[in-house]
Scaffold this motif. Structure first.
Motif, short mmCIF file in Angstrom:
data_model
loop_
_atom_site.label_atom_id
_atom_site.label_comp_id
_atom_site.label_asym_id
_atom_site.label_seq_id
_atom_site.Cartn_x
_atom_site.Cartn_y
_atom_site.Cartn_z
N GLN A 100 -4.67 -8.92 -10.68
CA GLN A 100 -5.77 -7.96 -10.86
C GLN A 100 -7.03 -8.44 -10.13
O GLN A 100 -7.68 -7.65 -9.45
N ARG A 101 -7.36 -9.71 -10.27
CA ARG A 101 -8.59 -10.24 -9.68
C ARG A 101 -8.60 -10.17 -8.15
O ARG A 101 -9.66 -10.19 -7.53
N ARG A 159 -6.98 -7.70 -6.23
CA ARG A 159 -6.69 -6.37 -5.68
C ARG A 159 -7.84 -5.81 -4.87
O ARG A 159 -7.64 -5.24 -3.80
N GLU A 160 -9.05 -5.96 -5.35
CA GLU A 160 -10.20 -5.45 -4.61
C GLU A 160 -10.32 -6.13 -3.25
O GLU A 160 -10.61 -5.49 -2.24
N LEU A 161 -10.08 -7.42 -3.21
CA LEU A 161 -10.14 -8.19 -1.97
C LEU A 161 -9.22 -7.59 -0.89
O LEU A 161 -9.55 -7.56 0.29
N GLY A 219 -8.18 -4.41 -0.90
CA GLY A 219 -8.38 -2.96 -0.81
C GLY A 219 -7.35 -2.19 -1.61
O GLY A 219 -7.07 -1.03 -1.28
N LEU A 220 -6.81 -2.80 -2.65
CA LEU A 220 -5.80 -2.14 -3.49
C LEU A 220 -6.46 -1.58 -4.74
O LEU A 220 -7.45 -2.13 -5.23
N PRO A 221 -5.90 -0.52 -5.28
CA PRO A 221 -6.47 0.04 -6.52
C PRO A 221 -6.36 -0.96 -7.67
O PRO A 221 -5.42 -1.74 -7.76
N GLN A 222 -7.34 -0.89 -8.54
CA GLN A 222 -7.37 -1.77 -9.71
C GLN A 222 -6.37 -1.27 -10.72
O GLN A 222 -5.80 -1.90 -11.49
N THR A 247 0.83 -1.21 0.00
CA THR A 247 0.00 0.00 0.00
C THR A 247 0.86 1.26 0.00
O THR A 247 0.53 2.25 -0.65
#
Length: 103
Positions: free
Chosen positions: A93-94, A96-98, A100-103, A82
């Motif tokens: 990529q798949r 990153r949301e999990l 909390g990272l930017p796409q 972060t």
């Protein structure tokens, strides 16, 4: 302080030494082409010297060099990624949301 990080594949962990003394490690689990970094430990007498960053950076770079993308399951690793945005690309990529990272 001289540091070295080695991949101990038998124990599935990156081990950090500082001036020749064991200073900490990161445990990991490999699945296919992904490496989950699950736990970071810096031994108490070595805390407060920035060695966690040294260890995490070396583990991330070695993982990437070995062809792995990384899953930052450990909060220490996630915090490093972060605060060092160049390493976000190491996370698939798949996932990153999990984390909390930017796409």
């Amino acid at each position: 302080m001289a540091t070295e990080v080695r991949n101990n594949t038998a124990l599935e962990r990156f081990e950090l030494t500082a001036d020749g003394q064991p200073a900490g490690y990161i445990e990991y689990q490999d699945t296919g082409d992904e490496r989950a970094l699950v736990h970071t430990e810096i031994y108490p007498r070595f805390e407060g010297r920035g060695l966690a960053n040294t260890l995490v950076e070396a583990a991330l770079d070695a993982s990437r060099d070995q062809g792995f993308s990384v899953l930052p399951m450990c909060p220490v690793v996630l915090h490093f990624i972060t605060t060092h945005p160049d390493y976000i690309a190491y996370v698939p990529q798949r996932a990153r949301e999990l984390f909390g990272l930017p796409q």
